[in-house]
Design a protein around this motif. Structure first.
Motif, PDB file in Angstrom:
ATOM      1  N   LEU A  25      28.125 -40.431  -1.443  1.00 41.13           N
ATOM      2  CA  LEU A  25      29.099 -41.506  -1.582  1.00 41.13           C
ATOM      3  C   LEU A  25      30.293 -41.266  -0.663  1.00 41.13           C
ATOM      4  CD1 LEU A  25      30.034 -44.105  -2.840  1.00 41.13           C
ATOM      5  CD2 LEU A  25      30.842 -42.844  -4.840  1.00 41.13           C
ATOM      6  N   SER A  26      30.675 -40.019  -0.521  1.00 42.32           N
ATOM      7  CA  SER A  26      31.745 -39.692   0.426  1.00 42.32           C
ATOM      8  C   SER A  26      31.356 -40.100   1.842  1.00 42.32           C
ATOM      9  CB  SER A  26      32.049 -38.190   0.376  1.00 42.32           C
ATOM     10  OG  SER A  26      33.047 -37.851   1.314  1.00 42.32           O
ATOM     11  N   GLN A  27      30.103 -39.825   2.204  1.00 42.84           N
ATOM     12  CA  GLN A  27      29.616 -40.193   3.539  1.00 42.84           C
ATOM     13  C   GLN A  27      29.557 -41.715   3.705  1.00 42.84           C
ATOM     14  OE1 GLN A  27      25.884 -38.127   3.293  1.00 42.84           O
ATOM     15  NE2 GLN A  27      26.672 -36.242   4.236  1.00 42.84           N
ATOM     16  N   LEU A  28      29.156 -42.410   2.645  1.00 47.25           N
ATOM     17  CA  LEU A  28      29.089 -43.865   2.712  1.00 47.25           C
ATOM     18  C   LEU A  28      30.484 -44.479   2.856  1.00 47.25           C
ATOM     19  CD1 LEU A  28      26.398 -44.568  -0.037  1.00 47.25           C
ATOM     20  CD2 LEU A  28      26.141 -44.954   2.415  1.00 47.25           C
ATOM     21  N   ASN A  29      31.476 -43.934   2.139  1.00 43.05           N
ATOM     22  CA  ASN A  29      32.845 -44.407   2.292  1.00 43.05           C
ATOM     23  C   ASN A  29      33.350 -44.161   3.712  1.00 43.05           C
ATOM     24  OD1 ASN A  29      34.624 -45.409  -0.202  1.00 43.05           O
ATOM     25  ND2 ASN A  29      33.016 -44.049  -0.984  1.00 43.05           N
ATOM     26  N   LEU A  30      32.956 -43.018   4.256  1.00 41.39           N
ATOM     27  CA  LEU A  30      33.333 -42.698   5.627  1.00 41.39           C
ATOM     28  C   LEU A  30      32.725 -43.729   6.593  1.00 41.39           C
ATOM     29  CD1 LEU A  30      34.938 -40.544   7.150  1.00 41.39           C
ATOM     30  CD2 LEU A  30      32.817 -39.249   7.442  1.00 41.39           C
ATOM     31  N   LYS A  31      31.444 -44.050   6.365  1.00 35.74           N
ATOM     32  CA  LYS A  31      30.759 -45.039   7.206  1.00 35.74           C
ATOM     33  C   LYS A  31      31.435 -46.407   7.082  1.00 35.74           C
ATOM     34  CE  LYS A  31      26.238 -44.853   7.452  1.00 35.74           C
ATOM     35  NZ  LYS A  31      24.770 -45.048   7.160  1.00 35.74           N
ATOM     36  N   ALA A  32      31.788 -46.790   5.858  1.00 40.11           N
ATOM     37  CA  ALA A  32      32.475 -48.071   5.654  1.00 40.11           C
ATOM     38  C   ALA A  32      33.837 -48.065   6.338  1.00 40.11           C
ATOM     39  CB  ALA A  32      32.632 -48.349   4.160  1.00 40.11           C
ATOM     40  N   GLY A  33      34.522 -46.922   6.271  1.00 43.83           N
ATOM     41  CA  GLY A  33      35.821 -46.805   6.931  1.00 43.83           C
ATOM     42  C   GLY A  33      35.712 -46.969   8.431  1.00 43.83           C
ATOM     43  N   TYR A  34      34.704 -46.347   9.023  1.00 45.73           N
ATOM     44  CA  TYR A  34      34.493 -46.484  10.470  1.00 45.73           C
ATOM     45  C   TYR A  34      34.188 -47.942  10.847  1.00 45.73           C
ATOM     46  CZ  TYR A  34      34.396 -41.423  11.350  1.00 45.73           C
ATOM     47  OH  TYR A  34      34.741 -40.115  11.479  1.00 45.73           O
ATOM     48  N   LYS A  35      33.353 -48.605  10.021  1.00 43.46           N
ATOM     49  CA  LYS A  35      33.009 -50.002  10.323  1.00 43.46           C
ATOM     50  C   LYS A  35      34.245 -50.891  10.227  1.00 43.46           C
ATOM     51  CE  LYS A  35      29.935 -53.813   9.010  1.00 43.46           C
ATOM     52  NZ  LYS A  35      29.549 -54.157  10.391  1.00 43.46           N
TER      53      LYS A  35
END
Length: 800
Positions: free
Chosen positions: A755-765
């Protein structure tokens, strides 16, 4: 020509752009049949669906005046419907070589009308009544209605704006509401308009409006009055002419309300002609009664607000006008008021003048449960515009491509990152250069302004409507600011609606608007108040076809319960109708009600509580489907919901049917088939929206607060598991938002890491789209999970 080994082809009798129609004999019993075959070797899924729908609806209608469907057969890569052959030909063909006499017209008009009444009684709206779909055998005098390919079994539909070239139906006979450019839902009275256009063609030999330009024809249906038939042909009795004009009324409430009423007047005309050889004038619609509750969709008590709205649009300069040179900036209209007060339907009053100017109207809605998704409403609005443009011809599409590419330069990907559908017009774009955040923001701002300008031209002005501004994200507010402060933007009108009772002076939306006003941007404000008691009395009198004095006690009760909120008034009326406390008495030929009984029902004075009670009466499976849909959003799709419900598409669609029929949700797309083989496939609808925010709110409120986190976590997990890695980026915000709402229930260390990685991915997008406020929130969430897992003193994500 050999199509089927079981049938002997006699002759081809019709050819359209989609179909070939043959007269044939069935070999084993020599039964005459009609074979209707899809023309293309490889028809589109939409064409296959239409044939499947036509067969299914037709075979279920056991009505003498409707063609019988015997079979649906596969032929190579296409389909054929086997239909009854009773030796008739379409009125469209008959009228080419034979003009009907007045008594002939009246006789067949009565037959058509009565059959249409039976179709409506079977809860089917035809949606394509025209001479080509009425077949008549002159020798036997048998007449039947055919072609149910775009018919609906839903009592109400909410058509959306489409390019006129792809509207379903026959445009010359299409009701104003069926064009999608009128603030009206589509009900069975749409067929009465088409019936009027059909009668007009039969009697006069002309169409009500004769133009080959599709958009001009739509505007004629919306705003122009056809020449009355008796003025075209003095031999047509004035009362018959008036009957047809009444059928062709622009609004449903001004037309006949029942096929029974139309047939009664036609029969009186025929009776008089047979006895006297002429038809004297008589009052129409005296027998026009219906036991269906049909609440008028016109706006009550909003004349001043409509005038303000229309005058603002009228200020968009015409081509080569003096104002074109002097207008310095885009204007904005702010429509405020409580939920259910009628903000959206007021704005839709602009459909008519926009169509007259050949303009574009697009809309998007910010959502309470999805506030973190950057540009959500603006992206949705422009997606609908792209869909309208994609339906234009190749030459027009090429022009759009050239204009957009010129506007983008080498930075087209910046827009495609926010609105991926743009790529369907311009094709793949080169990657954009990586810049520092401030420079990237400036680049996006410039490209976005140029992108919007492409669609804002004197020949086709653009109106953008953004609903529920109180839930707008920071990136969207910045985009609104960019459009309003662009001095090169001339032919744009921006409209935003918001709930003024849900914003404070320090709310981000209000701060943005105040800042714009200080900068000289013209903000035109419309505040909608609740309806006054006399206006509600008039609405109820019109609904029940009664006088105000008779309905006054009922109106006072409803006003007291609803405080004049139009949405609540409508829901109150529907509730007492469904509870059989408001009913049509056929003996007295009027509506009746009992005030003490209505009071005893104990209807709440809160519309959400009323809707919750309504939802609780739905069977458990449909109710659960609606609850989960409410968690997904105001708009949702069947694929996502089926994943969340852990059911098949077909089963999930069946679960939604009671909610569709009761008007709690509205389909926003057409029927589709679940399989490539439509004969074995089920028909489903993929896209929906809640009828109103209050319905979604009521459904969401039925989920226990302690259980909401569990539901969101389940939705997030199911969406994540069902989304392929290459599709995660497109759905990343929705997935992460659901998982974040259920984050406190996650115990697994591995899932927290993910989930941390997914939030990071969403942040980058979000960062790539220059939605820095949203990006920051996702990065903060990613960092919190990181610290929970690894403790303090570890690496903090550098993008904070």
């Amino acid at each position: 020509m050999k199509i089927f080994s079981n049938y002997q082809i006699i002759a081809q009798i019709f050819e359209s752009s989609n179909s070939l129609v043959y007269r044939a004999n069935r070999r084993h019993d020599n039964q005459p049949v009609i074979l209707k075959v899809l023309k293309e070797d490889y028809p589109t899924p939409a064409e296959l669906t239409r044939y499947k729908q036509e067969y299914e609806i037709t075979r279920c209608l056991n009505i003498d005046g409707v063609i019988r469907a015997y079979d649906l057969q596969k032929y190579q890569n296409t389909l054929a419907i086997v239909l009854e052959d009773f030796g008739g030909e379409s009125l469209d063909i008959t009228l080419k070589y034979r003009k009907l006499s007045l008594p002939e017209f009246l006789a067949i008009a009565i037959k058509i009308t009565k059959t249409l009444g039976e179709i409506h009684a079977a809860n089917v709206i035809h949606k394509d009544i025209n001479p080509a779909n009425i077949v008549w055998n002159l020798k036997t005098d048998i007449l039947k209605i055919i072609d149910f390919g775009i018919s609906t079994v839903f009592t109400r539909e909410n058509p959306i704006i489409k390019n006129p070239n792809i509207l379903e139906g026959t445009l010359a006979y299409m009701s104003p509401e069926q064009t999608g450019r009128m603030n009206r839902v589509l009900e069975y009275t749409t067929d009465f308009y088409s019936l009027g256009a059909t009668f007009y063609r039969i009697l006069t030999g002309y169409l009500p409006f004769d133009t080959s330009d599709a958009l001009e024809l739509v505007h004629c249906h919306l705003a122009k009055q056809p020449l009355p038939p008796h003025e075209l042909d003095p031999n047509i009795p004035k009362v018959v002419s008036n009957l047809i004009v009444k059928l062709l009324a622009k609004t449903a409430e001004e037309r006949y309300q029942s096929a029974f009423g139309i047939a009664a007047d036609l029969e009186e005309c025929l009776r008089q002609f047979q006895i006297c050889g002429e038809i004297a004038d008589f009052p129409l619609a005296q027998q026009d009664f219906s036991d269906r509750l049909s609440i008028p969709q016109k706006l009550y008590g909003r004349d001043r607000e409509i005038e303000t709205l229309l005058s603002n649009f009228a200020r968009i300069p015409e081509e080569n006008s003096s104002e074109e040179q002097t207008r310095k900036c885009v204007e904005m209209i702010l429509v405020s008021g409580y939920s259910g007060i009628g903000k959206s339907v007021l704005v839709q009053e602009l459909y008519k003048p926009i169509t007259a100017r050949r303009g574009y109207f697009i809309s998007g809605k910010f959502e309470q449960l999805q506030r973190n998704i950057p540009y959500s409403a603006i992206a949705a609005a422009f997606r609908s515009l792209i869909q309208q443009i994609l339906a234009e011809d190749e030459a027009q599409l090429l022009e759009w491509r050239k204009k957009l590419l010129a506007a983008f330069g080498s930075n087209g990907q910046a827009i495609i990152d926010v609105i991926p559908e743009v790529q369907l017009i311009v094709g793949p774009q080169p990657p954009i250069q990586q810049l520092e955040p401030m420079e990237a923001q400036i680049r996006f701002n410039l490209v976005f302004q140029k992108f919007v300008r492409v669609f804002c031209q004197s020949s086709h002005p653009l109106v953008i409507f953004l609903d529920d501004l109180q839930w707008a994200d920071a990136a969207s507010l910045k985009s609104i600011e960019l459009m309003l402060t662009d001095e090169q933007m001339k032919y744009l009108l921006l409209i935003a609606a918001y709930r003024d009772n849900e914003v404070s002076p320090t709310h981000p939306s209000i701060l943005t608007l105040n800042r714009l006003e200080k900068e000289g941007v013209i903000l035109n404000r419309i505040t909608l108040a609740p309806l006054a008691a006399p206006q509600i009395a008039q609405l109820i009198a019109d609904t029940l076809h009664s006088n105000i004095e008779l309905v006054e006690p009922l109106a006072e009760l409803i006003y007291r319960k609803t405080s004049g909120n139009p949405f609540f008034v409508n829901e109150f009326l529907k509730t007492i109708y469904q509870e059989n406390l408001l009913k049509f008495d056929w003996q007295q030929r009027c509506w009746v009600w009992d005030i003490p009984q209505i009071n005893a029902l104990g209807i709440t004075e809160n519309v959400v509580d009323l809707l919750i009670d309504k939802l609780k009466k739905i069977p458990e499976a449909p109710q659960q489907a609606l609850l989960l849909a409410a968690c997904i959003g105001n708009r949702f799709d069947l694929k996502t919901l089926s994943i969340v419900c852990e059911k098949s598409l077909t089963d999930t669609f069946v679960d939604l049917l009671p909610a569709i029929q009761s008007g709690l949700i509205q389909p926003t797309s057409s029927l589709e088939t679940t399989l490539n083989n439509p004969i074995d496939a089920s028909l489903i609808i993929l896209n929906y929206k809640f009828q109103h925010d209050r319905v979604q709110q009521a459904a969401y409120a039925l989920i226990d607060d302690n259980h909401k986190q569990t539901v969101h976590l389940k939705i997030g997990r199911l969406l994540l598991a069902s989304t392929l890695s290459d599709g995660q980026e497109e759905n990343i915000f929705a997935i992460v938002d659901h998982l974040n709402k259920g984050k406190n229930l996650i115990a697994s260390k591995a899932e927290k890491v993910h989930l941390s990685q997914l939030n990071l991915k969403a942040g980058y997008k979000a960062k790539e789209s220059t939605a820095y406020t949203a990006a920051r929130e996702y990065f903060i969430s990613a960092n919190k999970f990181f610290l929970e897992i690894y403790g303090k003193g570890k690496i903090i994500i550098k993008w904070l």
